[in-house]
Motif scaffolding. Structure first.
Motif, PDB file in Angstrom:
ATOM      1  N   LYS A  40       0.740  -1.155   0.021  1.00 20.66           N
ATOM      2  CA  LYS A  40       0.023  -0.500  -0.351  1.00 20.66           C
ATOM      3  C   LYS A  40       1.305   1.335   0.097  1.00 20.66           C
ATOM      4  O   LYS A  40       0.297   2.383   0.420  1.00 20.66           O
ATOM      5  CB  LYS A  40      -0.651  -0.046   1.463  1.00 20.66           C
ATOM      6  N   SER A  41       2.000   1.582  -0.630  1.00 20.33           N
ATOM      7  CA  SER A  41       2.722   2.216  -0.297  1.00 20.33           C
ATOM      8  C   SER A  41       3.405   2.943  -1.845  1.00 20.33           C
ATOM      9  O   SER A  41       3.796   3.833  -1.941  1.00 20.33           O
ATOM     10  CB  SER A  41       4.072   1.836   0.424  1.00 20.33           C
ATOM     11  N   GLY A  42       2.464   2.552  -2.492  1.00 23.86           N
ATOM     12  CA  GLY A  42       2.697   3.059  -3.935  1.00 23.86           C
ATOM     13  C   GLY A  42       3.473   2.083  -5.023  1.00 23.86           C
ATOM     14  O   GLY A  42       4.176   2.050  -6.158  1.00 23.86           O
ATOM     15  N   THR A  43       2.740   0.341  -4.686  1.00 29.05           N
ATOM     16  CA  THR A  43       3.774  -0.870  -5.792  1.00 29.05           C
ATOM     17  C   THR A  43       3.100  -0.464  -7.089  1.00 29.05           C
ATOM     18  O   THR A  43       3.785  -0.624  -8.018  1.00 29.05           O
ATOM     19  CB  THR A  43       3.584  -1.690  -5.118  1.00 29.05           C
ATOM     20  N   THR A  44       1.625  -0.534  -7.536  1.00 24.00           N
ATOM     21  CA  THR A  44       1.174  -0.046  -8.411  1.00 24.00           C
ATOM     22  C   THR A  44       1.551   0.474  -9.189  1.00 24.00           C
ATOM     23  O   THR A  44       1.598   0.434 -10.660  1.00 24.00           O
ATOM     24  CB  THR A  44      -0.425  -0.467  -8.411  1.00 24.00           C
ATOM     25  N   TRP A  45       1.520   2.146  -8.345  1.00 24.56           N
ATOM     26  CA  TRP A  45       1.904   3.819  -9.497  1.00 24.56           C
ATOM     27  C   TRP A  45       3.415   2.734  -9.908  1.00 24.56           C
ATOM     28  O   TRP A  45       3.840   2.832 -10.971  1.00 24.56           O
ATOM     29  CB  TRP A  45       2.079   3.866  -8.482  1.00 24.56           C
ATOM     30  N   LEU A 184       6.166  11.406  -4.954  1.00 27.36           N
ATOM     31  CA  LEU A 184       5.768  10.720  -6.443  1.00 27.36           C
ATOM     32  C   LEU A 184       4.303  11.974  -6.881  1.00 27.36           C
ATOM     33  O   LEU A 184       4.093  12.613  -8.064  1.00 27.36           O
ATOM     34  CB  LEU A 184       4.819   9.560  -6.380  1.00 27.36           C
ATOM     35  N   GLN A 185       3.578  12.480  -5.700  1.00 26.97           N
ATOM     36  CA  GLN A 185       2.317  12.946  -5.555  1.00 26.97           C
ATOM     37  C   GLN A 185       3.289  14.719  -6.203  1.00 26.97           C
ATOM     38  O   GLN A 185       2.521  15.133  -6.688  1.00 26.97           O
ATOM     39  CB  GLN A 185       1.854  12.666  -4.370  1.00 26.97           C
ATOM     40  N   LYS A 186       4.200  15.044  -5.579  1.00 23.64           N
ATOM     41  CA  LYS A 186       4.596  16.648  -5.299  1.00 23.64           C
ATOM     42  C   LYS A 186       5.305  16.480  -6.492  1.00 23.64           C
ATOM     43  O   LYS A 186       4.929  18.479  -7.261  1.00 23.64           O
ATOM     44  CB  LYS A 186       5.768  17.059  -4.495  1.00 23.64           C
ATOM     45  N   SER A 216      -1.400   8.146 -14.174  1.00 25.00           N
ATOM     46  CA  SER A 216      -1.558   9.523 -13.319  1.00 25.00           C
ATOM     47  C   SER A 216      -2.859   8.286 -12.954  1.00 25.00           C
ATOM     48  O   SER A 216      -3.715   7.498 -13.642  1.00 25.00           O
ATOM     49  CB  SER A 216      -2.505  10.492 -14.929  1.00 25.00           C
ATOM     50  N   PHE A 217      -3.129   9.335 -11.760  1.00 27.84           N
ATOM     51  CA  PHE A 217      -4.582   8.369 -11.189  1.00 27.84           C
ATOM     52  C   PHE A 217      -5.600   7.385 -11.963  1.00 27.84           C
ATOM     53  O   PHE A 217      -6.329   6.746 -12.390  1.00 27.84           O
ATOM     54  CB  PHE A 217      -4.733   8.293  -9.391  1.00 27.84           C
ATOM     55  N   LYS A 218      -6.041   8.611 -12.566  1.00 23.00           N
ATOM     56  CA  LYS A 218      -7.063   8.392 -13.515  1.00 23.00           C
ATOM     57  C   LYS A 218      -7.189   7.468 -14.212  1.00 23.00           C
ATOM     58  O   LYS A 218      -8.299   6.339 -14.997  1.00 23.00           O
ATOM     59  CB  LYS A 218      -7.517  10.028 -13.654  1.00 23.00           C
ATOM     60  N   MET A 244      -7.463   1.299  -6.798  1.00 18.87           N
ATOM     61  CA  MET A 244      -7.412   2.455  -6.658  1.00 18.87           C
ATOM     62  C   MET A 244      -8.701   3.438  -5.720  1.00 18.87           C
ATOM     63  O   MET A 244      -9.520   3.665  -6.961  1.00 18.87           O
ATOM     64  CB  MET A 244      -7.367   2.949  -8.386  1.00 18.87           C
ATOM     65  N   ARG A 245      -7.750   2.962  -4.801  1.00 17.51           N
ATOM     66  CA  ARG A 245      -9.216   4.174  -3.975  1.00 17.51           C
ATOM     67  C   ARG A 245      -9.101   5.481  -4.222  1.00 17.51           C
ATOM     68  O   ARG A 245     -10.636   5.775  -4.421  1.00 17.51           O
ATOM     69  CB  ARG A 245      -8.880   3.275  -2.212  1.00 17.51           C
ATOM     70  N   LYS A 246      -8.400   6.609  -3.615  1.00 23.05           N
ATOM     71  CA  LYS A 246      -8.609   7.964  -3.613  1.00 23.05           C
ATOM     72  C   LYS A 246      -7.373   8.186  -3.778  1.00 23.05           C
ATOM     73  O   LYS A 246      -7.132   8.960  -4.663  1.00 23.05           O
ATOM     74  CB  LYS A 246      -8.460   8.267  -2.330  1.00 23.05           C
TER      75      LYS A 246
END
Ligand code: A3P
Length: 284
Positions: A40-45, A184-186, A216-218, A244-246
């Motif tokens: 839950k730390s960004g693996t999939t990203w 990654l967000q910033k 991108s998340f979207k 892909m929750r929030k």
């Protein structure tokens, strides 16, 4: 299928034989890149990022092949067979393994590890929601109980604190890159450039634009090859929530009480006191 016990830890979707393979037999190549995280730390990203960097921003691979075949987890069932099929390209892998169970052959190799960590309060929240949809995990009765298990490390893959500490022992090595979900967000573009440099891949600005768009998340939320909607229902119940929750930072503020947050800070300080590396989340 339940979690399997291995050397005092619980792991889902695997067997002792597969875990032994990952630890003792998998032969790491100098060119390999590992995407290592606590869940839950960004693996999939990062899977998506590595896939898109590899393909110079062309989304075809990401749109046609499930992420678990592009950047497979080394500790899950069937890895040995999967590895044999990756022959004509650079190998990228994911892993949630704590450092002490990671491939022994990595130690003397030049293979690269990108370790992505996330604000642990957000990890706890994301893990809590994920445990509701993932049937391999115990269904969490309520957030307070889940948090207790998170803080004591009584969860699949063990303790967040031990995971981060174990892997940060490699900080400073040439083949280790510490990255955070918040970075990654910033500054996604800056992060992508850092990752490209680290794995020795040059992308021009147009290719970087394409990577940005496709990770991108979207875009990922709508991509069946990235959003886990292809996982069989016996494993993931997507009527109870979404993988892909929030995709935001700071959602912990919507879940933690003041008391839970203060207690978390106390445990964090105790457990991370001897780490020798300044972590970005210490002040909040
Ligand atoms: P949330 O549950 O907070 O939304 P992992 O891949 O390690 O299991 O981590 C999953 C978390 O990363 C989920 O967090 C998920 O929404 C988030 N995530 C996945 N892809 C993302 C993206 N492109 N941008 C932002 N967050 C992303």
């Amino acid at each position: 299928m339940e979690c399997v016990e291995y050397k005092g830890y619980r792991f889902p979707a695997t067997t002792v034989k597969d875990l032994e393979f990952a630890e003792n037999e998998l032969q790491v190549l100098d060119d390999d890149v590992f995407n290592v995280t606590y869940p839950k730390s960004g693996t999939t990203w990062m899977i998506e990022i590595l896939s898109l960097i590899h393909s110079n921003g062309d989304p075809t691979w990401s749109q046609e092949v499930p992420n678990w075949d592009r950047v497979p987890w080394i500790e899950v069932q069937g890895t040995e067979e999967k590895l044999k099929k990756i022959q004509d390209r650079r190998r990228y892998f994911s892993s949630h393994l704590p450092r002490q169970f990671f491939c022994k052959s990595f130690t003397n190799s030049k293979a690269k590890v990108i370790y992505t960590a996330r604000h642990p309060k957000d990890v706890a929240v994301s893990f809590y929601h994920f445990s509701k949809i993932n049937k391999l995990f115990e269904y969490p009765e309520n957030f307070d109980l889940f948090l207790k298990n998170f803080l004591s490390g009584n969860l699949p893959y063990g303790s967040w604190f031990d995971h981060v500490k174990g892997w940060l022992e490699l900080a400073g090595k040439d083949n280790f890159l510490f990255n955070t979900y918040e970075d990654l967000q910033k500054d996604l573009r800056g992060s992508l450039k850092r990752i490209c440099t680290f794995i020795g891949k040059e992308l021009d600005e147009a290719a970087l634009d394409a990577v940005m768009e496709n990770v991108s998340f979207k875009t990922m939320k709508d991509n069946r090859m990235a959003n886990f909607s292809l996982v069989p229902e016996r494993i993931m119940d997507l009527t109870k929530g979404q993988f892909m929750r929030k995709g935001i930072s700071g959602d912990w503020k919507n879940h933690f009480t003041v008391a839970q947050s203060e207690y978390f800070d106390k445990v964090f300080k105790e457990k991370m006191a001897d780490i020798g590396v300044k972590l970005p989340w210490e002040e909040n």
